[in-house]
Design a protein around this motif. Structure first.
Motif, mmCIF file in Angstrom:
data_model
loop_
_atom_site.group_PDB
_atom_site.id
_atom_site.type_symbol
_atom_site.label_atom_id
_atom_site.label_comp_id
_atom_site.label_asym_id
_atom_site.label_seq_id
_atom_site.Cartn_x
_atom_site.Cartn_y
_atom_site.Cartn_z
ATOM 1 N N GLY A 243 15.227 12.320 -28.303
ATOM 2 C CA GLY A 243 14.050 12.862 -28.977
ATOM 3 C C GLY A 243 13.897 14.360 -28.850
ATOM 4 O O GLY A 243 12.777 14.875 -28.898
ATOM 5 N N ILE A 244 15.001 15.088 -28.685
ATOM 6 C CA ILE A 244 14.908 16.538 -28.586
ATOM 7 C C ILE A 244 14.375 17.115 -29.900
ATOM 8 O O ILE A 244 14.759 16.686 -30.982
ATOM 9 C CB ILE A 244 16.284 17.141 -28.238
ATOM 10 N N LYS A 245 13.459 18.071 -29.791
ATOM 11 C CA LYS A 245 12.807 18.613 -30.985
ATOM 12 C C LYS A 245 13.606 19.799 -31.537
ATOM 13 O O LYS A 245 14.157 20.602 -30.779
ATOM 14 C CB LYS A 245 11.381 19.058 -30.653
ATOM 15 N N THR A 246 13.644 19.884 -32.861
ATOM 16 C CA THR A 246 14.306 20.994 -33.530
ATOM 17 C C THR A 246 13.337 21.654 -34.498
ATOM 18 O O THR A 246 12.344 21.055 -34.914
ATOM 19 C CB THR A 246 15.553 20.525 -34.297
ATOM 20 N N ARG A 247 13.630 22.890 -34.851
ATOM 21 C CA ARG A 247 12.817 23.619 -35.820
ATOM 22 C C ARG A 247 13.750 24.331 -36.794
ATOM 23 O O ARG A 247 14.676 25.030 -36.385
ATOM 24 C CB ARG A 247 11.928 24.637 -35.093
ATOM 25 N N PHE A 248 13.518 24.124 -38.075
ATOM 26 C CA PHE A 248 14.316 24.764 -39.107
ATOM 27 C C PHE A 248 13.531 25.933 -39.687
ATOM 28 O O PHE A 248 12.401 25.758 -40.143
ATOM 29 C CB PHE A 248 14.662 23.760 -40.219
ATOM 30 N N ARG A 249 14.137 27.121 -39.649
ATOM 31 C CA ARG A 249 13.501 28.310 -40.196
ATOM 32 C C ARG A 249 14.306 28.813 -41.390
ATOM 33 O O ARG A 249 15.525 28.910 -41.330
ATOM 34 C CB ARG A 249 13.407 29.415 -39.133
ATOM 35 N N ALA A 250 13.610 29.144 -42.456
ATOM 36 C CA ALA A 250 14.299 29.654 -43.649
ATOM 37 C C ALA A 250 15.060 30.926 -43.320
ATOM 38 O O ALA A 250 14.568 31.806 -42.608
ATOM 39 C CB ALA A 250 13.294 29.908 -44.765
ATOM 40 N N SER A 251 16.269 31.022 -43.836
ATOM 41 C CA SER A 251 17.098 32.187 -43.581
ATOM 42 C C SER A 251 17.964 32.431 -44.820
ATOM 43 O O SER A 251 17.723 31.832 -45.876
ATOM 44 C CB SER A 251 17.970 31.955 -42.337
#
Length: 357
Positions: A243-251
């Protein structure tokens, strides 16, 4: 004959080395030895004289040969006794410790990453480290004015002044392998491309040569959702955190559209980085949907197929997982560092028993 017998028996008894013993043998019973010469005189004797002298000479020759053989055996036994006396070994002493090498963290982490992606159906593709300009830049939609194509960022190979071809480069990423894989296999395809890459940079977190794994999946209905699932499954398996959390940032990357930087959850506690907890974020890779021009460059129809791609720094992941503070130490060949961070040869990564030591 009695005098001859006594002469050689005394000489044989007195000799102390095999070389001297061989000289005596030649003098006594060699082709021109004294006993041999006596035996040649038998032809000049009368039959009655030969009948008496012949057996005596044969007996003398046999006696001298027997004495020579006995003395040779005695000398050999004496030499062996001397060796046993001087070359003894205390078998009760502990043996010398055998030095064992260790597997470098880069090699270990590379195998860990390959094992995880292989479990998700990705094949491994490889390509040359010296690339031409088209594979390294043009096929990946990197324009001529892009900073990555400048000499302060890329290592260019030498060309003669009269050669107007674009110079080859030390590949700056393993993305060219994806183009080669598309050319060879077509779509659908799922591959990862591990290997060395080169950029003109050197500090605590950058080196002129480092390692990357780039992944690519192409199909008829692949989306960003598939990309997100693949990366989250990878992080969970690699860091062994469910359940590790990830974050996607626009690039923005020239070879993907849309593009995203991917962060993972982390925190700092007493100067120590902890992955998978807290409210902090750390950027770990770049990703996105493959640009139609990149698909075309690989011979794949963008009207029918679409896919995602991502790039991961192997050295960076090794630093994060095993708490290695300085990237430059990876290439210092310091045996103390290698013994501390290295892995045993039997510590093979596989998903059945976990990936860590």
């Amino acid at each position: 004959m009695d005098a001859l017998r006594q002469k050689y028996l005394d000489a044989i008894a007195a000799v102390s080395e095999e070389a001297g013993l061989e000289d005596l043998r030649v003098q006594a019973v060699g082709k021109k030895g004294e006993v041999s010469l006596k035996m040649r005189e038998l032809g000049k004797m009368t039959p009655d004289e030969r009948q008496v002298a012949g057996p005596k000479l044969n007996a003398l020759k046999d006696e001298i040969n027997s004495a020579l053989a006995a003395k040779k055996a005695a000398l050999a036994d004496a030499a062996l006794d001397e060796r046993l006396r001087t070359e003894w070994l205390d078998v009760s002493l502990p043996g010398r410790e055998a030095r064992q090498g260790t597997i470098h963290p880069i090699s270990q982490v590379t195998e860990e990453i390959i094992a995880i992606f292989a479990d998700m159906g990705f094949a491994v593709a490889e390509g040359p480290q010296i690339e031409n300009d088209w594979y390294n830049f043009d096929s990946l939609n990197i324009p001529p004015h892009h900073p990555a194509r400048q000499e302060f960022d890329t290592f260019y190979m030498h060309r003669d002044a009269e050669d107007d071809r674009a110079p080859h480069v030390l590949r700056t990423h393993t993305s060219p392998v994806q183009i080669r894989a598309m050319e060879k296999t077509g779509a659908p395809i799922r591959v990862i491309a591990p290997g060395r890459v080169y950029r003109s940079d050197y500090d605590q977190t950058h080196t002129p040569m480092f390692h990357q794994i780039e992944g690519m999946a192409i199909g008829e209905d692949i989306s960003m959702a598939n990309l997100k699932w693949v990366l989250e499954e990878f992080f969970a398996a690699f860091f062994e955190i469910d359940g590790i959390k990830t974050r996607f940032r626009a690039s923005h990357f020239p070879f993907t559209e849309p593009s995203a930087e991917v962060d993972i959850q982390c925190s700092w506690v007493d100067g120590q980085l902890r992955i998978g907890e807290g409210d902090g974020w750390m950027e770990v890779l770049g990703s996105g949907m493959m640009h139609p021009k990149v698909l075309q460059a690989g011979g794949v129809d963008p009207e029918k197929w679409q896919g995602f791609a991502f790039g991961i720094g192997i050295d960076r992941l090794a630093m994060l997982k095993y708490g290695i503070p300085d990237l430059r130490a990876f290439f210092d060949s310091d045996l103390r560092w290698l013994r501390h961070y290295g892995f045993a040869s039997l510590d093979q990564p596989n998903l059945a028993r976990g990936l860590s030591r």
